[in-house]
Design an enzyme around this catalytic site. Structure first.
Site, PDB file in Angstrom:
ATOM      1  N   LEU A  25       0.845  -1.190   0.000  1.00 10.68           N
ATOM      2  CA  LEU A  25       0.000   0.000   0.000  1.00 10.68           C
ATOM      3  C   LEU A  25       0.882   1.241   0.000  1.00 10.68           C
ATOM      4  O   LEU A  25       1.765   1.379   0.850  1.00 10.68           O
ATOM      5  CB  LEU A  25      -0.895   0.044   1.243  1.00 10.68           C
ATOM      6  CG  LEU A  25      -1.935  -1.045   1.467  1.00 10.68           C
ATOM      7  CD1 LEU A  25      -1.317  -2.358   1.909  1.00 10.68           C
ATOM      8  CD2 LEU A  25      -2.946  -0.581   2.518  1.00 10.68           C
ATOM      9  N   ILE A  77       1.500  -5.345   8.227  1.00 13.86           N
ATOM     10  CA  ILE A  77       2.925  -5.082   8.428  1.00 13.86           C
ATOM     11  C   ILE A  77       3.186  -3.579   8.363  1.00 13.86           C
ATOM     12  O   ILE A  77       2.828  -2.920   7.384  1.00 13.86           O
ATOM     13  CB  ILE A  77       3.774  -5.805   7.368  1.00 13.86           C
ATOM     14  CG1 ILE A  77       3.518  -7.315   7.431  1.00 13.86           C
ATOM     15  CG2 ILE A  77       5.263  -5.512   7.568  1.00 13.86           C
ATOM     16  CD1 ILE A  77       4.181  -8.091   6.303  1.00 13.86           C
ATOM     17  N   GLY A 130       1.144   4.070   4.847  1.00 13.37           N
ATOM     18  CA  GLY A 130       1.949   3.348   3.866  1.00 13.37           C
ATOM     19  C   GLY A 130       2.416   2.052   4.491  1.00 13.37           C
ATOM     20  O   GLY A 130       3.036   2.061   5.549  1.00 13.37           O
ATOM     21  N   SER A 131       2.105   0.923   3.898  1.00 10.06           N
ATOM     22  CA  SER A 131       2.312  -0.332   4.612  1.00 10.06           C
ATOM     23  C   SER A 131       2.179  -1.527   3.678  1.00 10.06           C
ATOM     24  O   SER A 131       2.233  -1.394   2.463  1.00 10.06           O
ATOM     25  CB  SER A 131       1.293  -0.434   5.754  1.00 10.06           C
ATOM     26  OG  SER A 131      -0.007  -0.108   5.267  1.00 10.06           O
ATOM     27  N   ARG A 132       1.947  -2.696   4.285  1.00  7.65           N
ATOM     28  CA  ARG A 132       1.863  -3.934   3.513  1.00  7.65           C
ATOM     29  C   ARG A 132       0.975  -4.935   4.249  1.00  7.65           C
ATOM     30  O   ARG A 132       0.932  -4.961   5.486  1.00  7.65           O
ATOM     31  CB  ARG A 132       3.266  -4.493   3.335  1.00  7.65           C
ATOM     32  CG  ARG A 132       3.356  -5.870   2.690  1.00  7.65           C
ATOM     33  CD  ARG A 132       4.806  -6.139   2.377  1.00  7.65           C
ATOM     34  NE  ARG A 132       5.127  -7.546   2.282  1.00  7.65           N
ATOM     35  CZ  ARG A 132       6.342  -8.012   2.023  1.00  7.65           C
ATOM     36  NH1 ARG A 132       7.341  -7.162   1.857  1.00  7.65           N
ATOM     37  NH2 ARG A 132       6.563  -9.303   1.943  1.00  7.65           N
TER      38      ARG A 132
END
Length: 231
Positions: A99, A157, A187-189
């Protein structure tokens, strides 16, 4: 009253304090300098945009696994699931969704089923696009059993900028596909782990829409028609 409720519904509650703070600072800046006030208003508008919480048309079937997040399918590989969930040394298929700052960051339940285990693991804040982020970064891991008996894992994450993971689930929860369960700032995963022989319906580089994009269909041989619900 319904109009106000709808307004708050389209913004995730994690954003309320940020939006209010940005708006207050913008007002104070505008009283001193018009240009600074405009910059503050732009920042406030971006904050509202980041915490948006749109409805999605969710495909409904006990056989489906849908994307838990908006973003790019960055990687598909065989990997061990998070060790803290106690699944042993059996590899699974890992689908990694990255993301960026402009994606919707609200996360959704990927399948119908029951939450078996949750584990929060504090860690580093490497760039979420790196493979090592799955191992070393701060994460919230969730193990669930689908309605048809398959066990899958999904993991929030944290990344280089994302420093807060929110997960509203509890062990034993009965959950439905597409339900909102958390958010990651900023902002991530999100990783999804599936059994090795799962036939995937996504590919690397594809854009995924949380709550809508079908990652896998365990009943693909039976039907390709689904009902949809707005959530």
């Amino acid at each position: 009253m319904k109009q106000y409720n709808d307004l708050f519904k389209i913004i995730h509650r994690e954003g309320y304090i940020f939006i209010a703070s940005f708006a207050l600072v913008s007002f104070l800046l505008a009283s001193f300098n018009e240009k600074l006030g405009c910059i503050g208003c732009i920042a406030t508008a971006w904050c509202i945009y980041f915490f948006r919480n749109p409805d999605r048309f969710v495909p409904i079937s006990d056989d489906l696994v849908i994307s838990p997040a908006d973003g790019i399918i960055q990687e598909i590989k065989e990997a061990l699931p998070p060790p803290e969930l106690g699944l042993g040394d059996v590899e699974m298929i890992r689908v990694s969704i990255f993301l960026n700052l402009f994606n919707v960051h609200v996360n959704r339940i990927p399948a119908n089923g029951k939450i078996l285990a949750l584990h929060y693991n504090p860690g580093k804040f490497f760039n979420a696009s790196l493979d090592k982020a799955s191992i070393y970064n701060e994460r919230q891991s969730v193990l669930m059993e689908m309605a048809q008996g398959q066990k899958i894992v999904f993991v929030q994450i944290a990344g280089l900028i994302a420093r807060r993971i929110v997960c509203d689930l509890e062990e034993g929860n009965e959950v439905k596909t597409g339900e909102r369960y958390g958010i990651i700032r900023f902002g991530s995963r999100v990783d999804v782990y599936l059994p090795l022989k799962t036939a995937l319906l996504v590919s690397k580089g594809q854009t995924a829409i949380g709550g809508e994009t079908i990652i896998a269909d365990f009943g693909r041989k039976k039907t390709t028609e689904f009902k949809f619900e707005r959530k």
